[in-house]
Design a protein around this motif. Structure first.
Motif, mmCIF file in Angstrom:
data_model
loop_
_atom_site.group_PDB
_atom_site.id
_atom_site.type_symbol
_atom_site.label_atom_id
_atom_site.label_comp_id
_atom_site.label_asym_id
_atom_site.label_seq_id
_atom_site.Cartn_x
_atom_site.Cartn_y
_atom_site.Cartn_z
ATOM 1 N N ARG A 31 0.839 -1.193 0.000
ATOM 2 C CA ARG A 31 0.000 0.000 0.000
ATOM 3 C C ARG A 31 0.875 1.244 0.000
ATOM 4 O O ARG A 31 2.019 1.222 0.438
ATOM 5 C CB ARG A 31 -0.899 0.018 1.250
ATOM 6 N N SER A 289 -6.570 11.590 -3.072
ATOM 7 C CA SER A 289 -6.613 10.676 -4.207
ATOM 8 C C SER A 289 -7.975 9.967 -4.239
ATOM 9 O O SER A 289 -8.364 9.311 -3.273
ATOM 10 C CB SER A 289 -5.486 9.648 -4.102
ATOM 11 N N GLU A 290 -8.700 10.128 -5.342
ATOM 12 C CA GLU A 290 -10.042 9.550 -5.444
ATOM 13 C C GLU A 290 -10.017 8.026 -5.352
ATOM 14 O O GLU A 290 -10.947 7.411 -4.831
ATOM 15 C CB GLU A 290 -10.687 9.982 -6.761
ATOM 16 N N SER A 291 -8.971 7.418 -5.871
ATOM 17 C CA SER A 291 -8.921 5.954 -5.927
ATOM 18 C C SER A 291 -8.274 5.330 -4.695
ATOM 19 O O SER A 291 -8.376 4.126 -4.493
ATOM 20 C CB SER A 291 -8.138 5.516 -7.173
ATOM 21 N N ARG A 292 -7.636 6.147 -3.839
ATOM 22 C CA ARG A 292 -6.866 5.560 -2.727
ATOM 23 C C ARG A 292 -7.259 6.087 -1.358
ATOM 24 O O ARG A 292 -7.217 5.369 -0.370
ATOM 25 C CB ARG A 292 -5.368 5.824 -2.933
ATOM 26 N N ASN A 294 -8.902 7.686 2.092
ATOM 27 C CA ASN A 294 -10.056 7.527 2.965
ATOM 28 C C ASN A 294 -10.442 8.908 3.479
ATOM 29 O O ASN A 294 -9.792 9.431 4.380
ATOM 30 C CB ASN A 294 -9.722 6.595 4.128
ATOM 31 N N GLU A 351 -5.117 5.599 3.765
ATOM 32 C CA GLU A 351 -5.612 4.866 2.605
ATOM 33 C C GLU A 351 -6.903 4.131 2.945
ATOM 34 O O GLU A 351 -7.096 3.651 4.066
ATOM 35 C CB GLU A 351 -4.558 3.874 2.121
ATOM 36 N N SER A 352 -7.770 4.080 1.981
ATOM 37 C CA SER A 352 -9.048 3.393 2.164
ATOM 38 C C SER A 352 -8.852 1.882 2.096
ATOM 39 O O SER A 352 -8.098 1.374 1.268
ATOM 40 C CB SER A 352 -10.037 3.845 1.086
ATOM 41 N N THR A 355 -9.472 0.090 -1.240
ATOM 42 C CA THR A 355 -8.393 -0.034 -2.219
ATOM 43 C C THR A 355 -7.784 -1.426 -2.175
ATOM 44 O O THR A 355 -7.530 -2.054 -3.211
ATOM 45 C CB THR A 355 -7.311 1.015 -1.955
ATOM 46 N N ARG A 358 -10.167 -3.986 -3.616
ATOM 47 C CA ARG A 358 -10.108 -3.950 -5.078
ATOM 48 C C ARG A 358 -8.881 -4.698 -5.592
ATOM 49 O O ARG A 358 -8.936 -5.394 -6.606
ATOM 50 C CB ARG A 358 -10.079 -2.508 -5.559
ATOM 51 N N THR A 359 -7.761 -4.539 -4.873
ATOM 52 C CA THR A 359 -6.544 -5.234 -5.281
ATOM 53 C C THR A 359 -6.737 -6.742 -5.205
ATOM 54 O O THR A 359 -6.339 -7.491 -6.102
ATOM 55 C CB THR A 359 -5.375 -4.805 -4.376
#
Length: 377
Positions: A31, A289-292, A294, A351-352, A355, A358-359
């Motif tokens: 991460r 970061s929209e994708s990462r 929280n 970090e959310s 994420t 999704r990984t």
């Protein structure tokens, strides 16, 4: 069953276990930032080593009253005052005299010459100049007009008809230094004792427009005074009168905070204004970061000196404090808008956990794709 397919099926089993437990740590996935729960886990500890403060509108005002940290921003600036328009003669100044005498047998002038020039008379450390027939004449602390009258009176006893002209060239003690931050730094003579700091900056070409949040410093008699340039320009009461020997330095704001985690920038962020709120800090670091990121886990990490600690709740109880913000609620947004980031703080976007999920899902999809390929093979 082939050896390759056995390996792939084993991988599927471990992936399914990760999905069942939803534990990112167990799967050991890489991460870019920590999770909120990992950072503030000591909030529930019996003897925490650091303090966690969840900031909302209820406690935002109280937290704002806690001691400031980082670079000192409690600037001190001398009170403004006006000085006389005339200059004062100091040691190191240079005087030029022209003495006029119309007598035929003058002690000072030659025949058919009605005046004598005495240029470049440097005021000695004792504050005097040497004048023929008068010996040492003390002029220190006098205005040019007062020194001219003093010389005139001294000459009356030997040359009653003589008239004196005097010109002053300021030396180091009647000059001020403009060191940096302008287009033309240098040493500037003071025209009079009412020479203002804005006049000096203007003579130096003004503060460079490329400077970020410039700070004006005055060095005087072993003391350093500071003021923000915007405050100096905005309030006439800050336009102080300079003294001989003063030095003025214009520098950029050296304060900074650190941006880390799931943000648009991971770097030192310089203060571009006097105060920066947590919400403004989010903008300066390029947002979350929209994708990462929280948005419920935006943290500000801060160190306090032991003298700032308080046991009654009016201040930090631990030397290290984490301020936590929930940027998904109006309460958290309002609190972040009123919370001031201090110099040397660390602003961390955690970090959310989504994420990592999704990984894992991506890994599962990849593995199933491989299995399908093996079956087809």
């Amino acid at each position: 069953m082939s050896q390759t397919r056995k390996i792939i099926l084993n991988c599927l089993k471990w992936t399914a276990l990760c999905l069942a437990t939803m534990s990112v740590a167990a799967c050991s996935l890489p991460r870019g930032a920590a999770l909120t729960s990992e950072i503030i886990k000591e909030e529930r500890a019996e003897s925490p080593t650091y303090q966690v403060v969840r900031v909302g509108r209820v406690n935002a005002a109280a937290v704002a009253g806690w001691p400031e940290t980082g670079t000192n921003s409690n600037y001190v600036w001398p009170a403004a005052s006006n000085g006389p328009q005339s200059a004062i003669i100091r040691p190191g100044d240079t005087l030029s005299l022209a003495i006029w005498d119309n007598q035929d047998n003058s002690l000072l002038t030659q025949q058919d010459v009605k005046s004598v020039d005495m240029p470049g008379l440097t005021v000695s450390p004792s504050g005097s100049i040497f004048v023929p027939y008068l010996d040492e004449v003390v002029v220190n602390g006098q205005t040019p007009a007062q020194a001219r009258r003093e010389l005139q009176n001294r000459l009356n006893s030997i040359v009653p008809s003589a008239q004196v002209q005097l010109e002053l060239k300021p030396g180091a003690n009647n000059s001020v230094d403009l060191v940096s931050g302008v287009s033309a730094p240098g040493s500037y003579p003071m025209a009079d004792r009412n020479y203002k700091i804005l006049s000096l900056i203007a003579q130096g070409g003004g503060i460079a427009p490329t400077m970020r949040n410039p700070l004006v410093q005055l060095q005087r008699a072993g003391q350093t005074y500071s003021i923000r340039a915007e405050r100096l320009f905005a309030d006439a009461s800050h336009n102080i009168t300079l003294r001989g020997g003063d030095s003025v330095v214009v520098i950029e704001d050296q304060r900074y905070f650190t941006a880390l985690g799931a943000t648009g920038a991971e770097e030192l962020i310089r203060f571009d204004q006097e105060e920066i709120t947590a919400l403004e800090a989010m903008s300066l670091i390029g947002g979350l970061s929209e994708s990462r990121a929280n948005p419920k886990g935006v943290l500000v990490l801060r160190d306090y000196e032991p003298a700032a600690l308080r046991a009654d709740g009016s201040g930090p109880s631990k030397p290290q404090v984490i301020f936590a913000f929930d940027m998904t609620s109006a309460d958290g947004l309002f609190a972040a808008r009123n919370f001031h980031v201090q110099p040397e703080d660390t602003v961390l976007a955690t970090e959310s956990a989504v994420t990592s999920v999704r990984t894992v899902l991506g890994l599962v999809g990849s593995v199933f794709g491989v299995v399908s390929a093996v079956d087809n093979y």
